[in-house]
Design a protein around this motif. Sequence first.
Motif, PDB file in Angstrom:
ATOM      1  N   LEU A  72     -36.094 -40.708   7.034  1.00 58.57           N
ATOM      2  CA  LEU A  72     -36.708 -39.468   7.632  1.00 58.57           C
ATOM      3  C   LEU A  72     -37.011 -38.538   6.739  1.00 58.57           C
ATOM      4  O   LEU A  72     -36.165 -38.028   6.003  1.00 58.57           O
ATOM      5  CB  LEU A  72     -35.610 -38.969   8.361  1.00 58.57           C
ATOM      6  N   LEU A  73     -38.382 -38.060   6.522  1.00 54.73           N
ATOM      7  CA  LEU A  73     -38.792 -37.150   5.352  1.00 54.73           C
ATOM      8  C   LEU A  73     -39.608 -36.155   5.955  1.00 54.73           C
ATOM      9  O   LEU A  73     -40.496 -36.234   6.783  1.00 54.73           O
ATOM     10  CB  LEU A  73     -39.759 -37.905   4.501  1.00 54.73           C
ATOM     11  N   GLU A  74     -39.252 -34.806   5.872  1.00 51.66           N
ATOM     12  CA  GLU A  74     -39.596 -33.684   6.655  1.00 51.66           C
ATOM     13  C   GLU A  74     -40.574 -32.685   5.581  1.00 51.66           C
ATOM     14  O   GLU A  74     -40.201 -32.995   4.331  1.00 51.66           O
ATOM     15  CB  GLU A  74     -38.640 -32.791   7.337  1.00 51.66           C
ATOM     16  N   GLY A  75     -41.385 -31.829   6.205  1.00 57.13           N
ATOM     17  CA  GLY A  75     -41.991 -31.182   5.386  1.00 57.13           C
ATOM     18  C   GLY A  75     -41.762 -29.615   5.677  1.00 57.13           C
ATOM     19  O   GLY A  75     -42.638 -28.691   5.246  1.00 57.13           O
ATOM     20  N   GLU A  76     -40.493 -29.459   5.986  1.00 57.72           N
ATOM     21  CA  GLU A  76     -40.293 -27.947   6.339  1.00 57.72           C
ATOM     22  C   GLU A  76     -38.857 -27.515   5.781  1.00 57.72           C
ATOM     23  O   GLU A  76     -38.469 -26.396   6.358  1.00 57.72           O
ATOM     24  CB  GLU A  76     -40.408 -27.752   7.779  1.00 57.72           C
ATOM     25  N   GLU A  77     -38.300 -28.401   4.805  1.00 58.53           N
ATOM     26  CA  GLU A  77     -36.939 -27.910   4.488  1.00 58.53           C
ATOM     27  C   GLU A  77     -36.838 -26.700   3.593  1.00 58.53           C
ATOM     28  O   GLU A  77     -35.891 -25.871   3.953  1.00 58.53           O
ATOM     29  CB  GLU A  77     -36.513 -29.064   3.580  1.00 58.53           C
ATOM     30  N   GLU A  78     -37.917 -26.159   3.080  1.00 61.53           N
ATOM     31  CA  GLU A  78     -38.173 -25.105   2.337  1.00 61.53           C
ATOM     32  C   GLU A  78     -38.291 -23.928   3.112  1.00 61.53           C
ATOM     33  O   GLU A  78     -38.324 -22.529   2.819  1.00 61.53           O
ATOM     34  CB  GLU A  78     -38.823 -25.078   1.188  1.00 61.53           C
ATOM     35  N   ASP A  79     -38.626 -24.211   4.640  1.00 61.39           N
ATOM     36  CA  ASP A  79     -38.944 -23.111   5.450  1.00 61.39           C
ATOM     37  C   ASP A  79     -37.806 -23.344   6.600  1.00 61.39           C
ATOM     38  O   ASP A  79     -38.193 -22.936   7.871  1.00 61.39           O
ATOM     39  CB  ASP A  79     -40.280 -23.422   6.107  1.00 61.39           C
ATOM     40  N   SER A  80     -36.652 -23.557   6.254  1.00 58.90           N
ATOM     41  CA  SER A  80     -35.399 -23.663   7.321  1.00 58.90           C
ATOM     42  C   SER A  80     -35.497 -24.970   8.190  1.00 58.90           C
ATOM     43  O   SER A  80     -34.813 -24.633   9.276  1.00 58.90           O
ATOM     44  CB  SER A  80     -35.314 -22.213   7.905  1.00 58.90           C
ATOM     45  N   PRO A 126     -49.341 -20.808   4.346  1.00 56.59           N
ATOM     46  CA  PRO A 126     -50.247 -21.231   5.273  1.00 56.59           C
ATOM     47  C   PRO A 126     -51.645 -22.061   4.564  1.00 56.59           C
ATOM     48  O   PRO A 126     -52.092 -22.974   4.985  1.00 56.59           O
ATOM     49  CB  PRO A 126     -50.697 -20.213   6.022  1.00 56.59           C
ATOM     50  N   GLU A 127     -52.047 -21.302   3.510  1.00 57.79           N
ATOM     51  CA  GLU A 127     -53.293 -21.896   2.958  1.00 57.79           C
ATOM     52  C   GLU A 127     -52.882 -23.387   2.182  1.00 57.79           C
ATOM     53  O   GLU A 127     -53.791 -24.031   1.870  1.00 57.79           O
ATOM     54  CB  GLU A 127     -53.919 -21.151   1.459  1.00 57.79           C
ATOM     55  N   ARG A 128     -51.762 -23.715   2.185  1.00 57.71           N
ATOM     56  CA  ARG A 128     -51.357 -25.149   1.618  1.00 57.71           C
ATOM     57  C   ARG A 128     -51.032 -26.066   2.715  1.00 57.71           C
ATOM     58  O   ARG A 128     -50.740 -27.323   2.263  1.00 57.71           O
ATOM     59  CB  ARG A 128     -50.032 -24.872   0.763  1.00 57.71           C
ATOM     60  N   LYS A 129     -51.590 -25.744   3.800  1.00 58.46           N
ATOM     61  CA  LYS A 129     -51.331 -26.735   5.083  1.00 58.46           C
ATOM     62  C   LYS A 129     -51.813 -27.963   4.846  1.00 58.46           C
ATOM     63  O   LYS A 129     -51.184 -28.962   5.239  1.00 58.46           O
ATOM     64  CB  LYS A 129     -51.852 -26.078   6.361  1.00 58.46           C
ATOM     65  N   ASN A 130     -52.913 -28.145   4.413  1.00 59.06           N
ATOM     66  CA  ASN A 130     -53.653 -29.465   4.318  1.00 59.06           C
ATOM     67  C   ASN A 130     -53.131 -30.159   3.030  1.00 59.06           C
ATOM     68  O   ASN A 130     -53.027 -31.414   3.164  1.00 59.06           O
ATOM     69  CB  ASN A 130     -55.155 -29.224   3.853  1.00 59.06           C
TER      70      ASN A 130
END
Length: 456
Positions: free
Chosen positions: A150-158, A32-36
Motif C-alpha cells: 500500500l503506497l500513498e501519495g498524501e502522507e506529507e499532507d496528513s 496543487p501545481e504538482r498534482k500531475n
Amino acid sequence: MANPSQYATEHHDQFLQELISFLKIPSVSTQPERKNDVRKAAEWLRERCIQVGMSRVELFETEGHPIVYAEWLGAGADKPTVLVYGHYDVQPAQKDDGWDTDDPFVPEIRDGNIIARGATDDKGQLFLHLKAFEAFMKTTGAFPVNIKILLEGEEEDSSRNLPAFLKQHRELLDADLALISDTAMFNANIPAIPYGLRGLLICELIVEGPKNDLHSGMYGGAVANPIHVLSRILASMHDDYGRVTVEGFYDDVRELSSDERAQLARIPYGEEELRKETGVSASWGDTQYTIVERMGARPTIDMTSFKGGLLGDGIKNIIPQKAWGHLTCRLVPYQNPHKIFELLQKHIERHSPPSVKVTLKKYSADEAVLIDPRVAPMQKAVDAFKAVYREEPLFTLVGGSIPIVKWLVDDFNIPVVLMGFGLPDDNLHGPNEKFSIEQFRLGIQTLIKYYESLAE
C-alpha cells in the motif's frame, strides 16, 4: 543460480539507477501545481510493481492523490500475509532553501550518498521492499510470504484520504502484520526498531488587528500590532527551561518506566551528537529528561511557520492587518489531541488582548502509538538486523509521526514493525536530503533476511 542476496548484490547498480529515476519526479503532495507529478510518481510505481512480478496491481483514486496497491498471494494460506506501507509523496523543496545541488529533484551522488528530495523519506526506503521482492522472484520464482503493498501519495499532507480508504477496503488489506520502512537508525552501525511514535496536532494560529495594513508612524502606539501579539502568545507557551506552560498539557502524559529509561540510555546520542547533527551551539529543553527522552518520549509545542507584514523583499513600515502561522504539537501516548486543542484554545484566550481577534484552527489530529516489542514479528526484525549489521538493534521511541501506524494497531489489530534504514543526518524535510548508498544496499539485504524468517 544466484540466491536472493546474491541477486541483489549483482544488480545493485541497476537498482540505484531505478531509484534515481524515481527521485526525479517532484511528487510534492501539498502543492496543487504538482498534482500531475504526484500522479506520475504513482504510475511509475504501478509499472515497477508489474515489472517485479506482483500478481495484482491497481491505482485507486481518492479525493486527493491516488493510492498504489499491489499484491502477491502465492505463498499459500499456511504462510503469513504482510502488509507493506510506504508513501511516494515528498516535502516541498527548492534550491533557495539551502540545497547544495543544482536542483533538489535532480539527484546527485556524492560522498557515498544519493542527494535528492525524497531520498530517505520515503522513496528510497519504500523502494527497498520492491527490490527485495524482485530478488526472490528472479531467483526462486516465489516469495516466502504473501505480500500486499500500500503506497500513498498524501502522507506529507496528513494522510487526509487514507482513513476512508482503509475503512472501505478493510478486507482487501487484511494481513497478519504490517511492515514500514520510514524511520532511521542511530548511526550506520547500530540499527533501531521503534516501539512508539508520537502523535501530531497541527493548527493554524491567526491574529487579526486593524481592517487593513496601517502606517506605523501614524498609528504606532495606538493600535495593537498582530505580530507583537502573536509573538507574546507564543512566548507564553514555554518557561525559561523549555517546559510547556499550557495548563493541563502534561496531565495525561505517559511516564517512562525505569526499564525504558535504562534502555533509552543505551542509545549513543547526547549533547555532542545533537550539536554535530543540527549545527546548534547547545541543546534546549527540560533537563529533567535526557535528549533522547525529550526527542521521543516527551510532548512538545512548536511554531513551524510565522508570517506577517511584508513577506517579500524590501521594507514596509506598517502595522500589519494580521499575523499568522502553523502551530504543531508532538504528543505522547495517552494524550488526546482534541483535548490538547481545547487546552490551547483556553491558553490563547487568556493571553490575547481585547484589541485583536485571535483564531485557532485545527487541521489534523493523530494520537501517539505504542507497539509491544515482545511480539514475534518484532523479535524476528531483531534477528534480521543482527544477521546483516552484526549488531543487536536497540528499541526506541521516535519523535515523528506516521498516522497509519495508529490506525493499523487499533483498527486492524495487527502488529506494526518499523524497520527503517535512514540515518540521523539524512536531513529529511530539510535541504540536501540524502540516503546512504550503503544503507540502500544493506536495507535490501536485511529485508531479504526478514521476509525469509517470517516464513519459518
